[in-house]
Motif scaffolding. Structure first.
Motif, PDB file in Angstrom:
ATOM      1  N   PHE A   1       0.823  -1.202   0.000  1.00  0.00           N
ATOM      2  CA  PHE A   1       0.000   0.000   0.000  1.00  0.00           C
ATOM      3  C   PHE A   1       0.865   1.264   0.000  1.00  0.00           C
ATOM      4  O   PHE A   1       0.540   2.239  -0.680  1.00  0.00           O
ATOM      5  N   SER A   2       1.949   1.268   0.749  1.00  0.00           N
ATOM      6  CA  SER A   2       2.837   2.433   0.758  1.00  0.00           C
ATOM      7  C   SER A   2       3.451   2.664  -0.613  1.00  0.00           C
ATOM      8  O   SER A   2       3.606   3.819  -1.047  1.00  0.00           O
ATOM      9  N   PHE A   3       3.791   1.587  -1.304  1.00  0.00           N
ATOM     10  CA  PHE A   3       4.312   1.729  -2.667  1.00  0.00           C
ATOM     11  C   PHE A   3       3.277   2.347  -3.589  1.00  0.00           C
ATOM     12  O   PHE A   3       3.594   3.243  -4.393  1.00  0.00           O
ATOM     13  N   CYS A   4       2.032   1.903  -3.477  1.00  0.00           N
ATOM     14  CA  CYS A   4       0.965   2.476  -4.313  1.00  0.00           C
ATOM     15  C   CYS A   4       0.781   3.965  -4.011  1.00  0.00           C
ATOM     16  O   CYS A   4       0.595   4.776  -4.933  1.00  0.00           O
ATOM     17  N   VAL A   5       0.850   4.339  -2.732  1.00  0.00           N
ATOM     18  CA  VAL A   5       0.646   5.743  -2.354  1.00  0.00           C
ATOM     19  C   VAL A   5       1.761   6.621  -2.900  1.00  0.00           C
ATOM     20  O   VAL A   5       1.516   7.653  -3.546  1.00  0.00           O
ATOM     21  N   VAL A   6       3.014   6.233  -2.666  1.00  0.00           N
ATOM     22  CA  VAL A   6       4.125   7.089  -3.087  1.00  0.00           C
ATOM     23  C   VAL A   6       4.272   7.102  -4.607  1.00  0.00           C
ATOM     24  O   VAL A   6       4.650   8.134  -5.196  1.00  0.00           O
ATOM     25  N   LEU A   7       3.968   5.988  -5.274  1.00  0.00           N
ATOM     26  CA  LEU A   7       4.051   5.993  -6.734  1.00  0.00           C
ATOM     27  C   LEU A   7       2.957   6.872  -7.338  1.00  0.00           C
ATOM     28  O   LEU A   7       3.204   7.608  -8.307  1.00  0.00           O
ATOM     29  N   THR A   8       1.755   6.805  -6.778  1.00  0.00           N
ATOM     30  CA  THR A   8       0.689   7.694  -7.240  1.00  0.00           C
ATOM     31  C   THR A   8       1.048   9.146  -6.981  1.00  0.00           C
ATOM     32  O   THR A   8       0.846  10.012  -7.847  1.00  0.00           O
ATOM     33  N   LEU A   9       1.595   9.416  -5.805  1.00  0.00           N
ATOM     34  CA  LEU A   9       2.011  10.778  -5.479  1.00  0.00           C
ATOM     35  C   LEU A   9       3.103  11.265  -6.429  1.00  0.00           C
ATOM     36  O   LEU A   9       3.083  12.421  -6.887  1.00  0.00           O
ATOM     37  N   GLY A  10       4.050  10.396  -6.766  1.00  0.00           N
ATOM     38  CA  GLY A  10       5.099  10.773  -7.703  1.00  0.00           C
ATOM     39  C   GLY A  10       4.576  11.029  -9.095  1.00  0.00           C
ATOM     40  O   GLY A  10       5.017  11.967  -9.785  1.00  0.00           O
ATOM     41  N   CYS A  11       3.619  10.205  -9.554  1.00  0.00           N
ATOM     42  CA  CYS A  11       3.041  10.404 -10.884  1.00  0.00           C
ATOM     43  C   CYS A  11       2.234  11.705 -10.948  1.00  0.00           C
ATOM     44  O   CYS A  11       2.303  12.439 -11.941  1.00  0.00           O
ATOM     45  N   VAL A  12       1.482  11.996  -9.893  1.00  0.00           N
ATOM     46  CA  VAL A  12       0.737  13.256  -9.852  1.00  0.00           C
ATOM     47  C   VAL A  12       1.695  14.442  -9.835  1.00  0.00           C
ATOM     48  O   VAL A  12       1.472  15.458 -10.512  1.00  0.00           O
ATOM     49  N   TYR A  13       2.776  14.317  -9.078  1.00  0.00           N
ATOM     50  CA  TYR A  13       3.783  15.382  -9.006  1.00  0.00           C
ATOM     51  C   TYR A  13       4.406  15.650 -10.381  1.00  0.00           C
ATOM     52  O   TYR A  13       4.529  16.807 -10.809  1.00  0.00           O
ATOM     53  N   CYS A  14       4.801  14.583 -11.089  1.00  0.00           N
ATOM     54  CA  CYS A  14       5.382  14.752 -12.433  1.00  0.00           C
ATOM     55  C   CYS A  14       4.355  15.290 -13.417  1.00  0.00           C
ATOM     56  O   CYS A  14       4.684  16.107 -14.286  1.00  0.00           O
ATOM     57  N   SER A  15       3.115  14.843 -13.300  1.00  0.00           N
ATOM     58  CA  SER A  15       2.087  15.282 -14.240  1.00  0.00           C
ATOM     59  C   SER A  15       1.754  16.752 -14.073  1.00  0.00           C
ATOM     60  O   SER A  15       1.602  17.485 -15.059  1.00  0.00           O
ATOM     61  N   ILE A  16       1.652  17.213 -12.829  1.00  0.00           N
ATOM     62  CA  ILE A  16       1.294  18.620 -12.586  1.00  0.00           C
ATOM     63  C   ILE A  16       2.470  19.549 -12.879  1.00  0.00           C
ATOM     64  O   ILE A  16       2.334  20.560 -13.570  1.00  0.00           O
ATOM     65  N   SER A  17       3.644  19.190 -12.356  1.00  0.00           N
ATOM     66  CA  SER A  17       4.803  20.070 -12.535  1.00  0.00           C
ATOM     67  C   SER A  17       5.304  20.087 -13.969  1.00  0.00           C
ATOM     68  O   SER A  17       5.923  21.069 -14.402  1.00  0.00           O
ATOM     69  N   GLY A  18       5.047  19.029 -14.728  1.00  0.00           N
ATOM     70  CA  GLY A  18       5.524  18.974 -16.105  1.00  0.00           C
ATOM     71  C   GLY A  18       4.474  19.296 -17.147  1.00  0.00           C
ATOM     72  O   GLY A  18       4.698  19.041 -18.331  1.00  0.00           O
TER      73      GLY A  18
END
Length: 380
Positions: free
Chosen positions: A197-214
């Motif tokens: 579950f922690s992997f799913c949370v941080v990977l989703t957070l990372g994808c959202v971060y890359c999508s918004i900032s990029g």
């Protein structure tokens, strides 16, 4: 010459035995096993008078389930390699393309923020994926012991503690089984559920971060590639309207001449890499984000994916008798999260949740506390 024994001719028995011998010799063993399996499925359709539609459907779809289990087991390592390759490609693009751009154009405060947050995401994703993949989910003892158990597994022929289920892909019973994840090539159970579950949370957070900032970089790169296609398609001497570009094309000095494309191979790779990164991270953010929210809801209710269906059937069954069903492993949503994350005091929200931690979960997976009412499990 025919000799009858017990009213039946011997030559007929000899012919049947010879036919069976030829069947064993001529037909491969794998074909004989499949034929015996098909006969078993056919006989199971009329096993007894209590056979229901669910039993018939499960039996008819058993070959489909068998094939899906074998394919998932076969391609498990391929899925793990895909996760590693895709994640590594995004990190590589971030270091080679985005980091130099950030260092050139961003303010020092934002540079520090992106460096700290980005590297925290990389460390958390790598740690939790490794632990979720390599940590065994937990298995019950193969022999009967003094540990309490609620039933026997029909496939393993071993005792099953509470919340234990059989995995057809791993071909063994799993403690507090949630599901078998092909992207981990491992079952999600008692000892690695938190890592998953922690992997799913941080990977989703990372994808959202890359999508918004990029997002702005993606728009510029997309416009640059579209403008290059227009320049290559139009004949010389035709005016082309300029658009905002990221890399590669010098604005035209005259509106009556088409400038020659100045894209190099490096410029094309940079723009295509940014487009690839944004599309991949945005897609994963949507798909994995939905899965993460689903598991967060299950954790808040003190359920696993399998128990969700079991509890739903129990609620329906008891509702027909005007009775209410209560999940015995639901301790209240806050206590469920404390129990799941292994939080015992306030500092653990940082050391065990926001930072990589390999602490084991509460309990051994064999016995479970049943609380008739909500109460705090641990003081926080």
């Amino acid at each position: 010459m025919r000799v009858c024994i017990g009213g039946g001719p011997v030559w007929r028995c000899v012919r049947v035995c010879c036919g069976r011998a030829r069947w064993r010799v001529c037909v491969p063993a794998c074909v004989r096993r499949l034929w015996a399996y098909a006969q078993l499925l056919a006989r199971s359709l009329c096993f007894n008078t209590h056979t229901s539609c669910d039993t018939v459907n499960d039996t008819l779809f058993e070959p489909v389930f068998w094939l899906a289990d074998r394919l998932t087991r076969l391609f498990g390592r391929v899925f793990v390699c895909m996760v590693i390759v895709l994640t590594s490609s995004i990190v590589l693009i971030a270091y080679l393309v985005l980091l130099p751009l950030v260092l050139r154009t961003y303010a020092p405060v934002w540079i520090v923020w992106h460096l700290c947050f980005g590297h925290w995401l990389i460390v958390m994703i790598t740690f939790h994926y490794y632990k979720a993949t390599c940590t065994p989910p937990g298995h019950p003892p193969q022999r009967k012991s003094e540990l309490p158990f609620v039933s026997y597994c029909k496939k393993c022929v071993t005792p099953k503690p509470a919340r234990t289920h059989h995995c057809g892909i791993c071909n063994t019973c799993i403690l507090k089984m949630d599901h078998h994840c092909p992207w981990l090539n491992n079952c999600v159970g008692h000892f690695n559920h938190r890592y998953f579950f922690s992997f799913c949370v941080v990977l989703t957070l990372g994808c959202v971060y890359c999508s918004i900032s990029g997002r702005k970089l993606f728009i510029d790169a997309y416009n640059a590639m579209e403008h290059l296609k227009a320049l290559e398609a139009e004949p010389a001497g035709v005016p082309v309207k300029g658009v905002g570009l990221l890399i590669g094309i010098v604005p035209p000095e005259s509106s009556f001449q088409t400038p020659a494309p100045t894209f190099t191979l490096k410029d094309k790779l940079v723009n295509k890499s940014i487009i690839y990164m944004w599309v991949l991270t945005s897609t994963v953010a949507v798909a994995l984000g939905g899965l993460t929210l689903w598991h967060a809801m299950l954790i808040s209710r003190g359920e696993t994916s399998i128990e969700r269906h079991i509890n739903k059937k129990e609620r329906t069954r008891l509702a027909k008798r005007n009775r209410a069903y209560r999940n015995p492993f639901h301790y209240g949503w806050l206590n469920n999260w404390k129990h799941f994350l292994g939080v015992e005091k306030r500092s653990h929200w940082i050391t065990r949740v926001l930072l990589p931690s390999g602490h084991p979960p509460f309990g051994d997976g064999f016995t479970w506390d049943v609380y008739p009412h909500r109460k705090h499990l641990v003081p926080v």
